[in-house]
Write a protein that holds these residues in place. Structure first.
Motif, PDB file in Angstrom:
ATOM      1  N   ARG A 117       0.798  -1.222   0.000  1.00  0.00           N
ATOM      2  CA  ARG A 117       0.000   0.000   0.000  1.00  0.00           C
ATOM      3  C   ARG A 117       0.835   1.278   0.000  1.00  0.00           C
ATOM      4  O   ARG A 117       0.376   2.327  -0.446  1.00  0.00           O
ATOM      5  CB  ARG A 117      -0.924   0.031   1.227  1.00  0.00           C
ATOM      6  N   ASP A 118       2.052   1.220   0.548  1.00  0.00           N
ATOM      7  CA  ASP A 118       2.878   2.419   0.635  1.00  0.00           C
ATOM      8  C   ASP A 118       4.326   1.979   0.823  1.00  0.00           C
ATOM      9  O   ASP A 118       4.609   0.792   0.978  1.00  0.00           O
ATOM     10  CB  ASP A 118       2.425   3.309   1.796  1.00  0.00           C
ATOM     11  N   HIS A 119       5.249   2.942   0.839  1.00  0.00           N
ATOM     12  CA  HIS A 119       6.656   2.600   0.939  1.00  0.00           C
ATOM     13  C   HIS A 119       7.342   3.513   1.945  1.00  0.00           C
ATOM     14  O   HIS A 119       6.887   4.639   2.225  1.00  0.00           O
ATOM     15  CB  HIS A 119       7.349   2.737  -0.428  1.00  0.00           C
ATOM     16  N   VAL A 120       8.447   3.024   2.512  1.00  0.00           N
ATOM     17  CA  VAL A 120       9.300   3.805   3.405  1.00  0.00           C
ATOM     18  C   VAL A 120      10.740   3.407   3.124  1.00  0.00           C
ATOM     19  O   VAL A 120      11.005   2.433   2.407  1.00  0.00           O
ATOM     20  CB  VAL A 120       8.972   3.558   4.899  1.00  0.00           C
ATOM     21  N   LYS A 121      11.685   4.139   3.694  1.00  0.00           N
ATOM     22  CA  LYS A 121      13.086   3.771   3.569  1.00  0.00           C
ATOM     23  C   LYS A 121      13.324   2.414   4.232  1.00  0.00           C
ATOM     24  O   LYS A 121      12.889   2.181   5.362  1.00  0.00           O
ATOM     25  CB  LYS A 121      13.977   4.835   4.204  1.00  0.00           C
ATOM     26  N   GLY A 122      14.041   1.547   3.540  1.00  0.00           N
ATOM     27  CA  GLY A 122      14.150   0.168   3.973  1.00  0.00           C
ATOM     28  C   GLY A 122      14.863  -0.064   5.282  1.00  0.00           C
ATOM     29  O   GLY A 122      14.648  -1.090   5.933  1.00  0.00           O
ATOM     30  N   GLU A 140      -6.689  -1.733   7.305  1.00  0.00           N
ATOM     31  CA  GLU A 140      -6.013  -2.104   6.066  1.00  0.00           C
ATOM     32  C   GLU A 140      -4.868  -3.085   6.328  1.00  0.00           C
ATOM     33  O   GLU A 140      -3.866  -3.093   5.625  1.00  0.00           O
ATOM     34  CB  GLU A 140      -5.492  -0.843   5.372  1.00  0.00           C
ATOM     35  N   GLY A 141      -5.040  -3.917   7.343  1.00  0.00           N
ATOM     36  CA  GLY A 141      -4.046  -4.939   7.639  1.00  0.00           C
ATOM     37  C   GLY A 141      -4.349  -6.229   6.905  1.00  0.00           C
ATOM     38  O   GLY A 141      -4.981  -6.234   5.846  1.00  0.00           O
ATOM     39  N   LEU A 142      -3.904  -7.339   7.486  1.00  0.00           N
ATOM     40  CA  LEU A 142      -4.157  -8.660   6.891  1.00  0.00           C
ATOM     41  C   LEU A 142      -5.508  -9.148   7.404  1.00  0.00           C
ATOM     42  O   LEU A 142      -5.600  -9.903   8.371  1.00  0.00           O
ATOM     43  CB  LEU A 142      -3.026  -9.621   7.262  1.00  0.00           C
ATOM     44  N   ASN A 143      -6.570  -8.714   6.727  1.00  0.00           N
ATOM     45  CA  ASN A 143      -7.927  -8.941   7.219  1.00  0.00           C
ATOM     46  C   ASN A 143      -8.549 -10.247   6.765  1.00  0.00           C
ATOM     47  O   ASN A 143      -9.585 -10.658   7.308  1.00  0.00           O
ATOM     48  CB  ASN A 143      -8.828  -7.775   6.771  1.00  0.00           C
ATOM     49  N   VAL A 144      -7.955 -10.898   5.778  1.00  0.00           N
ATOM     50  CA  VAL A 144      -8.493 -12.166   5.279  1.00  0.00           C
ATOM     51  C   VAL A 144      -7.599 -13.302   5.772  1.00  0.00           C
ATOM     52  O   VAL A 144      -6.392 -13.297   5.495  1.00  0.00           O
ATOM     53  CB  VAL A 144      -8.570 -12.169   3.745  1.00  0.00           C
ATOM     54  N   GLN A 238      -4.623  -1.382 -13.928  1.00  0.00           N
ATOM     55  CA  GLN A 238      -3.655  -1.712 -14.979  1.00  0.00           C
ATOM     56  C   GLN A 238      -2.948  -3.040 -14.713  1.00  0.00           C
ATOM     57  O   GLN A 238      -2.042  -3.414 -15.451  1.00  0.00           O
ATOM     58  CB  GLN A 238      -2.620  -0.603 -15.119  1.00  0.00           C
ATOM     59  N   GLY A 239      -3.335  -3.741 -13.651  1.00  0.00           N
ATOM     60  CA  GLY A 239      -2.733  -5.027 -13.355  1.00  0.00           C
ATOM     61  C   GLY A 239      -1.468  -4.967 -12.517  1.00  0.00           C
ATOM     62  O   GLY A 239      -0.779  -5.988 -12.356  1.00  0.00           O
ATOM     63  N   ASN A 240      -1.141  -3.799 -11.961  1.00  0.00           N
ATOM     64  CA  ASN A 240       0.038  -3.676 -11.110  1.00  0.00           C
ATOM     65  C   ASN A 240      -0.255  -4.199  -9.709  1.00  0.00           C
ATOM     66  O   ASN A 240      -1.392  -4.143  -9.241  1.00  0.00           O
ATOM     67  CB  ASN A 240       0.466  -2.209 -11.027  1.00  0.00           C
ATOM     68  N   PRO A 241       0.768  -4.688  -9.000  1.00  0.00           N
ATOM     69  CA  PRO A 241       0.540  -5.200  -7.650  1.00  0.00           C
ATOM     70  C   PRO A 241       0.092  -4.088  -6.723  1.00  0.00           C
ATOM     71  O   PRO A 241       0.622  -2.975  -6.762  1.00  0.00           O
ATOM     72  CB  PRO A 241       1.914  -5.752  -7.250  1.00  0.00           C
ATOM     73  N   ALA A 242      -0.884  -4.405  -5.874  1.00  0.00           N
ATOM     74  CA  ALA A 242      -1.444  -3.394  -4.980  1.00  0.00           C
ATOM     75  C   ALA A 242      -1.597  -3.988  -3.577  1.00  0.00           C
ATOM     76  O   ALA A 242      -0.760  -4.770  -3.145  1.00  0.00           O
ATOM     77  CB  ALA A 242      -2.763  -2.872  -5.545  1.00  0.00           C
ATOM     78  N   ALA A 243      -2.663  -3.640  -2.887  1.00  0.00           N
ATOM     79  CA  ALA A 243      -2.818  -3.982  -1.477  1.00  0.00           C
ATOM     80  C   ALA A 243      -2.772  -5.490  -1.229  1.00  0.00           C
ATOM     81  O   ALA A 243      -3.384  -6.275  -1.957  1.00  0.00           O
ATOM     82  CB  ALA A 243      -4.130  -3.413  -0.954  1.00  0.00           C
ATOM     83  N   ILE A 244      -2.045  -5.864  -0.174  1.00  0.00           N
ATOM     84  CA  ILE A 244      -2.004  -7.244   0.288  1.00  0.00           C
ATOM     85  C   ILE A 244      -2.955  -7.356   1.474  1.00  0.00           C
ATOM     86  O   ILE A 244      -2.821  -6.626   2.462  1.00  0.00           O
ATOM     87  CB  ILE A 244      -0.575  -7.658   0.695  1.00  0.00           C
ATOM     88  N   ILE A 245      -3.935  -8.264   1.400  1.00  0.00           N
ATOM     89  CA  ILE A 245      -4.994  -8.339   2.406  1.00  0.00           C
ATOM     90  C   ILE A 245      -4.945  -9.620   3.227  1.00  0.00           C
ATOM     91  O   ILE A 245      -5.747  -9.803   4.143  1.00  0.00           O
ATOM     92  CB  ILE A 245      -6.384  -8.178   1.744  1.00  0.00           C
ATOM     93  N   GLY A 246      -4.014 -10.496   2.913  1.00  0.00           N
ATOM     94  CA  GLY A 246      -3.831 -11.723   3.685  1.00  0.00           C
ATOM     95  C   GLY A 246      -2.485 -12.322   3.371  1.00  0.00           C
ATOM     96  O   GLY A 246      -1.934 -12.105   2.284  1.00  0.00           O
ATOM     97  N   ALA A 247      -1.912 -13.084   4.314  1.00  0.00           N
ATOM     98  CA  ALA A 247      -0.585 -13.661   4.066  1.00  0.00           C
ATOM     99  C   ALA A 247      -0.308 -14.807   5.042  1.00  0.00           C
ATOM    100  O   ALA A 247      -0.912 -14.891   6.117  1.00  0.00           O
ATOM    101  CB  ALA A 247       0.513 -12.606   4.201  1.00  0.00           C
TER     102      ALA A 247
END
Length: 254
Positions: A117-122, A140-144, A238-247
């Motif tokens: 969803r967003d980026h920061v310095k690694g 907007e965490g890992l809700n699934v 456009q098919g780009n990777p976006a939000a991760i909702i489970g892992a």
């Protein structure tokens, strides 16, 4: 030291269609679903002097066990005198896919993408956790729920119900590697890399209903000594990777 910025280069995000080979995995997810704060994807390079502190930060996150941590080595710094031995064009393309999804005109290393969803310095572990907490507080965490486990002669991925649609993505990684960098900006350093991704595959589609994906025993026959992360990931228009909702994560048996 200032961040290193890579050249602007756009290309389609590519996920292979064949299943990558897996090793013998433990019987259940390595991390408990309820303790996971989110997913941190670090884009790094052996040829980047700014990256070793971020590689160390990722190790700390992984060993703490409350995030799914993945390291993607990119190839756009290879021209500086040292070809990253873990880099791939697919990893670079994934980073550019995130750049497009986030409305950015460039990429850089070390970059940590949080929950897609967003980026920061690694290297900034406080900023990473702050971002994870803000996503969780915003729902907007890992809700699934996602659970991956080895059952007899197959790997079973169970995904709970939720809203929306997403890809079931499996990222295969090497658990830990120590690389002796002999040229370039990190010349003379032996750097430890954790969860370096060497293949990413889309193995299913989720439409909001609970489902199970089973990977056959044939994918477990000739693996590297690593593991895999299962990401339930949305894409933008456009098919780009976006939000991760489970892992979830699977690691090899001891």
């Amino acid at each position: 030291m200032p961040l290193k910025y890579g050249p602007l280069r756009y290309g389609p995000l590519k996920f292979g269609l064949s299943l990558c080979l897996l090793g013998a995995f433990a019987g259940s997810s390595a991390y408990a679903q309820e303790q996971l704060k989110g997913v941190v994807e670090l884009f790094t390079s052996q040829g980047c002097a700014s990256c070793p502190p971020a590689d160390e930060t990722l190790r700390k996150l992984i060993q703490k066990g409350d995030v799914v941590g993945l390291s993607y080595h990119v190839d756009y710094w290879n021209y500086l005198g040292w070809a990253d031995s873990l880099a791939s064009k697919e990893n670079t393309e994934r980073q550019y896919g995130y750049a497009r999804a986030l409305g950015r005109n460039n990429v850089y290393t070390p970059q940590a993408v949080v929950n897609g969803r967003d980026h920061v310095k690694g290297a900034d572990i406080q900023a990473i956790y702050k971002k994870l907490d803000s996503f969780k507080n915003a729902g907007e965490g890992l809700n699934v729920p996602v659970k991956a486990q080895r059952l007899s002669d197959e790997i079973e991925i169970d995904i709970g119900a939720g809203q929306g649609k997403a890809d079931v993505v499996v990222a295969y990684f090497t658990r830990e590697q120590i690389v002796d960098v002999q040229k370039g900006e990190n010349q003379g350093k032996k750097i430890s890399y954790w969860h370096s991704v060497y293949d990413v595959q889309t193995v299913g589609m989720w439409n909001g209903s609970s489902m199970t994906v089973k990977l056959p025993a044939s994918v477990m026959s000739k693996a590297k000594n690593g593991g895999c992360a299962v990401l339930l990931q949305t894409t933008d228009a456009q098919g780009n990777p976006a939000a991760i909702i489970g892992a979830s994560v699977l690691l090899p048996s001891d």
